[in-house]
Design a protein around this motif. Structure first.
Motif, PDB file in Angstrom:
ATOM      1  N   ASP A 215      82.532  72.566 101.281  1.00 55.20           N
ATOM      2  CA  ASP A 215      83.901  72.683 100.762  1.00 55.20           C
ATOM      3  C   ASP A 215      84.786  71.514 101.150  1.00 55.20           C
ATOM      4  O   ASP A 215      85.897  71.373 100.637  1.00 55.20           O
ATOM      5  CB  ASP A 215      84.540  74.008 101.198  1.00 55.20           C
ATOM      6  CG  ASP A 215      84.600  74.179 102.712  1.00 55.20           C
ATOM      7  OD1 ASP A 215      84.194  73.259 103.447  1.00 55.20           O
ATOM      8  OD2 ASP A 215      85.046  75.259 103.168  1.00 55.20           O
ATOM      9  N   SER A 216      84.317  70.654 102.047  1.00 56.39           N
ATOM     10  CA  SER A 216      85.092  69.468 102.435  1.00 56.39           C
ATOM     11  C   SER A 216      84.635  68.215 101.694  1.00 56.39           C
ATOM     12  O   SER A 216      85.078  67.111 102.015  1.00 56.39           O
ATOM     13  CB  SER A 216      84.963  69.234 103.948  1.00 56.39           C
ATOM     14  OG  SER A 216      83.609  68.957 104.300  1.00 56.39           O
ATOM     15  N   THR A 234      79.114  75.567  96.059  1.00 56.41           N
ATOM     16  CA  THR A 234      79.931  75.155  97.200  1.00 56.41           C
ATOM     17  C   THR A 234      79.713  76.114  98.365  1.00 56.41           C
ATOM     18  O   THR A 234      79.766  77.329  98.199  1.00 56.41           O
ATOM     19  CB  THR A 234      81.421  75.137  96.833  1.00 56.41           C
ATOM     20  OG1 THR A 234      81.613  74.250  95.717  1.00 56.41           O
ATOM     21  CG2 THR A 234      82.262  74.657  98.004  1.00 56.41           C
ATOM     22  N   PRO A 236      80.855  77.086 102.487  1.00 62.09           N
ATOM     23  CA  PRO A 236      82.006  76.914 103.385  1.00 62.09           C
ATOM     24  C   PRO A 236      81.650  76.134 104.643  1.00 62.09           C
ATOM     25  O   PRO A 236      80.477  76.045 105.036  1.00 62.09           O
ATOM     26  CB  PRO A 236      82.386  78.356 103.727  1.00 62.09           C
ATOM     27  CG  PRO A 236      81.076  79.084 103.662  1.00 62.09           C
ATOM     28  CD  PRO A 236      80.311  78.460 102.538  1.00 62.09           C
ATOM     29  N   ASN A 465      90.448  72.197 102.232  1.00 66.16           N
ATOM     30  CA  ASN A 465      90.323  73.311 103.177  1.00 66.16           C
ATOM     31  C   ASN A 465      91.244  73.161 104.384  1.00 66.16           C
ATOM     32  O   ASN A 465      91.109  73.887 105.370  1.00 66.16           O
ATOM     33  CB  ASN A 465      88.869  73.482 103.635  1.00 66.16           C
ATOM     34  CG  ASN A 465      88.288  72.213 104.248  1.00 66.16           C
ATOM     35  OD1 ASN A 465      88.828  71.125 104.076  1.00 66.16           O
ATOM     36  ND2 ASN A 465      87.197  72.355 104.958  1.00 66.16           N
TER      37      ASN A 465
END
Length: 532
Positions: A215-216, A234, A236, A465
């Motif tokens: 997610d980054s 995706t 986390p 995020n």
């Protein structure tokens, strides 16, 4: 600190509080003129730029900026060469101006540009380092600047040798077995790498349709995967900002083509579990793709190939200091491990048994050419000059200083802005401006206020995020004095947000265009110019 001043003037159609138009703009700064004249003190922009006239508004019938020689070939009417339905019925409405008007107009516009040659450019994940001018000199050598890609290979031996050497240098730097120099940008390199991954799986009779991204990740990762025909999954990050291994294990499967990863990641954190990550992906039959956007943190220290990556792209226009953005085209070479070599774009520069350099077009598994000719040659020359100037030890020092600068800035700013991932960072770090929301101030307002001090704002609201994210990458080319000046300004803005939030909320004051109504601009954009 002097009392704040407020007098009125209109700038480019926007009303703001300022002093005389022709004097230094000392808008609600709380600084006296002596402080403004001190180069060691934070300053607002020294003057308000006058409204810029459009080139069409300078137009006057009958004016010309050129004089062509008499035609020395037989004349033909346009409709004998071009289908009549494709011809204009009337002349294009172009501005009619003198040459001096053209030069002054575009020179004035160029002076409003911001770049690394006139200021600190701390955009996170962009590596806006200074571009050494020796690289420009080398790229302008006649033997490089005045050759043509259609010349016979025998007359291009110097250029081909440079490309061949650069291929090998980048392979050694990244731990790959072969490199193509064709891709013209980082995202282009991503797409090229993913197309090779797709071809590799297809050659094995496997239908793998999914590419995993954290997610980054950079936004280009899922975009490139989509363009290459993959579905994006995706996963986390953990609370420490690193890849969640359990989420990765749950995501991989027989349909996994690859995991795209940046290391250090976009939060400026090194993925310490990288070897386990590689094992998880490889055991599922997938490949590991290295987004080289953050390579400025690892040169000479570690290599993607040694971490377990199968494909890597580098942004030469970032890591190797070649101009980018408005400064020029990019270059996104892609390196691969041996099992992917058959799928590399063609042609490749090779050296034959006689020591001559040539272009190799052979290989029926190649994904084909991905760029006209052989890549952005002038940019590749600049990158070659940069690598040769520094050498192996110098490149390691580049990364060490980039990491040192980022950690110094983070340590000084930590008491004033929230650091969501404390500890040692690499080449960049993220802060959060959410602590300022209690005063009604957001990260966007901080970025706008920085413009009054002559700084280009850092990257904001990315990665997604981190709430009210501020991402800063100082690079290795900035002095401690430059870093301190920016840090002091950020601290000052944080105090302004607490004590006089309206000052920050109405910024900027000294720019050609002041605070815009961004909601209206987004919903009702004016994308053309209608001049009478």
């Amino acid at each position: 600190m002097t009392q704040e001043t407020t007098t009125k003037v209109t700038i480019a159609g926007a009303s703001s509080e300022t002093s005389n138009l022709h004097q230094s703009v000392n808008v609600q700064t709380g600084m006296d003129s002596q402080a403004l004249g001190n180069s060691t003190s934070p300053q607002v922009a020294p003057s308000v730029a006058p409204e810029q006239t459009l080139i069409f508004e300078l137009s006057s019938p009958g004016r010309v900026a050129y004089s062509l020689p008499e035609c020395d070939v037989p004349r033909q009417h346009a409709d004998t060469l071009i289908p009549r339905e494709m011809l204009r019925s009337e002349a294009a409405a172009l501005p009619e101006v003198f040459e001096v008007d053209v030069i002054r107009h575009y020179t004035a516009l160029s002076r409003r540009n911001f770049g690394v040659d006139n200021g600190f450019y701390p955009l996170g994940s962009c590596t806006m380092k200074y571009n050494p001018k020796i690289n420009e000199d080398v790229a302008r050598y006649n033997g490089f600047a005045k050759i043509h890609p259609y010349q016979h290979e025998s007359s291009l031996q110097g250029a081909l040798e440079l490309l061949h050497t650069l291929q090998n240098d980048l392979a050694g730097l990244t731990g790959m077995d072969a490199v193509t120099l064709q891709p013209a940008a980082g995202a282009h390199g991503e797409w090229t790498g993913l197309m090779m991954i797709r071809a590799y799986h297809e050659s094995r009779g496997e239908l793998r349709t999914k590419v995993i991204v954290p997610d980054s990740s950079h936004g280009t990762n899922p975009a490139s995967a989509t363009v290459a025909g993959f579905e994006t999954v995706t996963i986390p990050s953990r609370t420490d900002g690193l890849v969640d291994l359990d989420a990765l294990r749950a995501a991989v499967g027989s349909d996994t083509a690859a995991l795209m990863l940046t290391n250090p990641n976009t939060l400026g954190l090194f993925e310490k579990d990288i070897q386990e990550i590689a094992s998880i992906v490889h055991e599922a039959g997938g490949l590991l793709y290295y987004d080289g956007a953050n390579s400025n943190a690892i040169m000479g220290i570690t290599r993607p190939g040694d971490m377990g990556f199968d494909v890597v792209h580098l942004n030469l226009h970032k890591t190797m200091s070649t101009p980018h953005g408005g400064g020029g085209p990019g270059a996104g070479p892609v390196g691969v491990k041996s099992r992917l070599i058959p799928f590399l774009p063609k042609p490749m520069v090779v050296q034959n048994d006689q020591g001559m350099y040539a272009l190799d077009y052979e290989g029926d598994q190649s994904i084909g050419r991905v760029k006209a000719y052989y890549g952005n040659f002038g940019i590749l020359v600049r990158a070659y000059a940069y690598i040769r100037t520094y050498g192996p030890e110098g490149l390691r020092r580049v990364s060490e200083c980039a990491v040192l600068n980022a950690n110094y800035m983070m340590a000084r700013l930590a008491p004033h802005y929230e650091i969501p991932y404390p500890g040692v960072c690499k080449h960049e770090f993220v802060m959060s401006g959410r602590g300022l929301k209690q005063y009604g101030v957001r990260t966007l307002d901080v970025a706008k206020r920085l413009l009054d001090f002559g700084y280009h704002p850092p990257t904001i609201y990315f990665p997604l995020n981190v709430e009210e994210c501020i991402m800063i990458e100082p690079t290795e080319t900035e002095s401690k004095e430059t870093l301190d000046g920016f840090i002091d300004t950020m601290i000052r803005i944080a105090k302004e947000a607490e004590e006089t939030p309206e000052l920050v909320l109405n910024a900027p004051y000294g720019t050609p265009v002041t605070r815009l109504d961004e909601t209206t601009a987004a919903r009702k954009p004016v994308l053309n110019c209608a001049c009478s």
